[in-house]
Design an enzyme around this catalytic site. Structure first.
Site, PDB file in Angstrom:
ATOM      1  N   SER A 224      48.649  53.340  66.418  1.00 51.06           N
ATOM      2  CA  SER A 224      49.282  53.367  64.619  1.00 51.06           C
ATOM      3  C   SER A 224      50.212  53.984  65.651  1.00 51.06           C
ATOM      4  O   SER A 224      50.414  54.730  66.906  1.00 51.06           O
ATOM      5  CB  SER A 224      47.742  54.859  64.855  1.00 51.06           C
ATOM      6  OG  SER A 224      48.981  56.113  63.592  1.00 51.06           O
ATOM      7  N   TYR A 237      40.979  61.244  65.845  1.00 50.61           N
ATOM      8  CA  TYR A 237      41.648  60.194  66.050  1.00 50.61           C
ATOM      9  C   TYR A 237      42.938  59.949  66.716  1.00 50.61           C
ATOM     10  O   TYR A 237      42.586  58.114  66.792  1.00 50.61           O
ATOM     11  CB  TYR A 237      41.668  59.914  64.417  1.00 50.61           C
ATOM     12  CG  TYR A 237      42.538  58.903  63.336  1.00 50.61           C
ATOM     13  CD1 TYR A 237      41.843  57.689  63.341  1.00 50.61           C
ATOM     14  CD2 TYR A 237      44.089  58.972  63.784  1.00 50.61           C
ATOM     15  CE1 TYR A 237      42.574  56.410  62.608  1.00 50.61           C
ATOM     16  CE2 TYR A 237      44.639  57.480  62.977  1.00 50.61           C
ATOM     17  CZ  TYR A 237      43.760  56.314  62.855  1.00 50.61           C
ATOM     18  OH  TYR A 237      44.689  55.687  62.356  1.00 50.61           O
TER      19      TYR A 237
END
Ligand code: NAD
Ligand code: MG
Length: 332
Positions: A224, A237
């Site tokens: 990401s 995360y």
């Protein structure tokens, strides 16, 4: 069904019969996937897909793509294959929705057989993906189960290898993301859940898959933009995505001499169930993607071809790379 392949068999045969070079060069098994691209003007990416403001909406984890408003585009009616993955056998975690579904559709239309993993609650999304794989003329395997268990990860790989008759593409894409304003709000159980899903599962799956992967195989992890530019509310995360970017680079060095390539995809904000089932606050959802230079979130369909490219034979020198798709926000 609203996700039918837009071209009929007659149209596909017609395109092949008209002597398109791409069709003539493709192996017989891939010809059914080869479709003529219609001539059209380029599409403006800023207006191609929905922009904020979005309606506030919330679903229980893990969420369903079919219940999102607007519904995400995974390439159901748009992705056209050209035999780039003819005969390949792929396992995709989180293949029911989001980037995983976009990869599953693209892989099947490129001629690959595809096994997908997902959580049992996601059966309605998974069924749609199975129908799309079958409509592409490929074998689809649906293997539900929770990746937080090592024994399940091993069984998943075994079932995929048995059901597909081998394995040469592994896409570790499943992910857990929950927004928490403060580190003080993250319980040990929550932290563990994120780590197990995002870090342990790829470790267990890749270990189980490795004995089956021949030279030429490909491993792809979904990382990401959070790996490089973490948001304050994604403390747990974001660090798993940094770890994903890192394992891609370390494994690429370790497995390069064996002829196995390892790469990553780093999406920016993409309209998927993960975001509407606790991954983002309602305030963030309303404005989702509006901060990117393109002024909107990405749709999973816009990333499908990246997963194809990283797995394809003609990308044989690409390993240890992370390909971004973030609407201009610049990471990686
Ligand atoms: P998604 O909700 O469509 O996909 C995530 C999938 O993970 C789910 O469909 C589910 O099947 C799977 N999953 C989660 N926990 C699981 C578990 N314990 N066992 C088995 N499966 C489990 O959302 P998405 O955004 O397409 O997510 C795919 C990947 O993309 C994730 O790794 C996510 O971190 C990453 N990503 C998403 C964005 C974004 O903005 N949507 C941005 C960057 C990276
Ligand atoms: Mg899902």
């Amino acid at each position: 069904m609203d996700h039918e392949n837009p071209l009929s068999r007659r149209q596909i045969v017609g395109a092949v019969g008209s002597g398109l070079a791409v069709a003539a060069a493709a192996p017989a098994s891939a010809q059914a996937q080869t479709q003529a691209a219609p001539a059209s003007a380029p599409t403006n990416p800023t207006s191609k897909y929905p922009k904020p403001p979005f309606k506030r909406q919330s679903q229980p984890w893990p969420g369903l793509a079919g219940r999102m408003d607007p519904k995400p585009d995974h390439g159901e009616t748009s992705y056209r294959g050209s035999g780039r993955l003819a005969g390949r056998k792929a396992l995709i975690t989180g293949g029911d929705s989001g980037m995983g579904r976009a990869a599953a559709i693209a892989y099947a239309r490129e001629g690959a057989d595809v096994a997908i993993n997902y959580l049992p609650d996601e059966e309605p999304d998974a069924r749609e993906v199975m129908a799309l794989i079958k409509a592409a003329g490929r074998t689809g395997l649906a293997i539900p189960g929770d990746l937080r268990e090592e024994a399940f990860c091993q069984r998943l790989v075994d079932e995929a290898v048995r059901g597909l008759g081998g394995l040469d593409i592994v896409v570790c894409n499943a992910g857990r993301q929950q927004t928490h304003a403060s580190i003080l709000d993250i319980t040990t159980e929550q932290f563990d859940w994120t780590m197990k899903t995002n870090i342990y599962a790829p470790f267990w799956i890749i270990k189980a898959a490795l004995p089956h992967l021949r030279p030429g195989s490909s491993i792809i992890g979904t990382t990401s933009e959070q790996a490089y530019d973490p948001s304050p509310d994604l403390y747990d995360y974001a660090q798993t995505k940094a770890a994903t970017m890192n394992y891609v680079k370390s494994l690429a060095k370790q497995l390069g001499p064996k002829g196995i390539r390892v790469n990553g995809v780093a999406p920016g904000p993409v309209w998927t169930p993960l975001q509407v089932s606790g991954g983002a606050t309602q305030e963030k959802l309303e404005k989702f993607g509006g901060m990117t230079p393109l002024g909107r979130p990405g749709q999973p369909a816009e990333l499908g071809s990246i997963y194809v490219q990283l797995a394809a034979e003609d990308a044989s020198f690409a390993t240890g790379q992370v390909y971004g798709s973030a609407g201009g926000s610049g990471q990686p």
